[in-house]
Design an enzyme around this catalytic site. Sequence first.
Site, PDB file in Angstrom:
ATOM      1  CB  THR A  39      -0.982   0.026   1.186  1.00  9.24           C
ATOM      2  OG1 THR A  39      -0.263   0.112   2.429  1.00  9.24           O
ATOM      3  CG2 THR A  39      -1.857  -1.214   1.196  1.00  9.24           C
ATOM      4  CB  VAL A  70      -4.628   5.643  -1.220  1.00  3.59           C
ATOM      5  CG1 VAL A  70      -6.134   5.467  -1.137  1.00  3.59           C
ATOM      6  CG2 VAL A  70      -4.291   7.118  -1.438  1.00  3.59           C
ATOM      7  CG  HIS A  71      -2.930   2.451   3.917  1.00  6.14           C
ATOM      8  ND1 HIS A  71      -1.605   2.099   3.736  1.00  6.14           N
ATOM      9  CD2 HIS A  71      -2.917   3.594   4.655  1.00  6.14           C
ATOM     10  CE1 HIS A  71      -0.820   2.985   4.345  1.00  6.14           C
ATOM     11  NE2 HIS A  71      -1.590   3.902   4.905  1.00  6.14           N
ATOM     12  CG  ASP A  72      -8.583   0.994   4.328  1.00  7.47           C
ATOM     13  OD1 ASP A  72      -7.727   0.155   4.663  1.00  7.47           O
ATOM     14  OD2 ASP A  72      -9.163   1.725   5.158  1.00  7.47           O
TER      15      ASP A  72
END
Length: 316
Positions: A200, A246-248
């Site tokens: 991520t 921007v992980h999710d």
Amino acid sequence: MNRQSLIIDCDPGVDDAVALMLAFGAEEFELLAVTTVGGNVPVEKTARNARMLRQIAGLQKPEREDVPVFMGAGEPLRRTLGTAAEFHGPEGTGDLEPFEPDAPVAEGHAADAILALVNARPAKSVALAVLGPLTNLALALRKDLALAGRLRPVAVMGGARSEGGNITASAEFNIWADPEAAAEVLATECDVVMFGLDATHQVRATDERIAALEALKTPMGGTAAAMMRFSQAVERRIVGWDAPPVHDPCPVAWLLKPELFVLQPCRIRVETDSDLTRGHTAVEFREGVAGEPLRHRWAVSADADGVFSLIAEKCA
């Protein structure tokens, strides 16, 4: 179109908001439910935020207003809730002013909803994207361990290996927030695909990528861009990065376009005993170590341009 049945378990959260915009915009998904957990902010706020985001998405995709939102666990299995409001704003919505959504929370606990929805479908036909602490899934598995064999797959945002942690030196927030839940889930037969910071951190919201979303001038594109702008300001102040990770959206993007990520078979264990390394994910790629199979998959790289192009496409 052959649609993929999906439940999203999350704790919105600004990057959860981007992931929800991506999912709400993807016609490829039959979204069975959004379930929420205490994490980035308390569960009452995550449940409200998920309904806010559903309502915003409904301005553009009216059919998504029918997706139920269930509230789940407010506390980790054995610990006191620790939040990340400094990265998401006190309400979890960045600069977006919170409001009371028109539609209420669905009746019932998120763990029960996950069980009921998966058991009502053929085995291996429902995917689960977990974008927050794994508490709700752990509770569902405690009720019925057979759930592990019925899900396909469980795409998790969590963990860290080569990148180190983002809440402590070695732990990523979602795993740190409820390490016992993560350990319990990983000990089951769940087909876990984990998108940790190693992948991520490659998916960063540059000015150009945010501007492309702003240029869409849609409710969903504008919301996703606003969340990234907030993250950009926070990361500059706290970490010194110009382009925040921007992980999710990564697990959701993988479910839509698996070719955007490189996965490697592994075995993942979670540290639960040490205060110093609480939530550390020990990711083992070597076959046969300790006589255990490599039952999990770990994302080692991501096509960032491809992920942001996908977000823009689905938010247009």
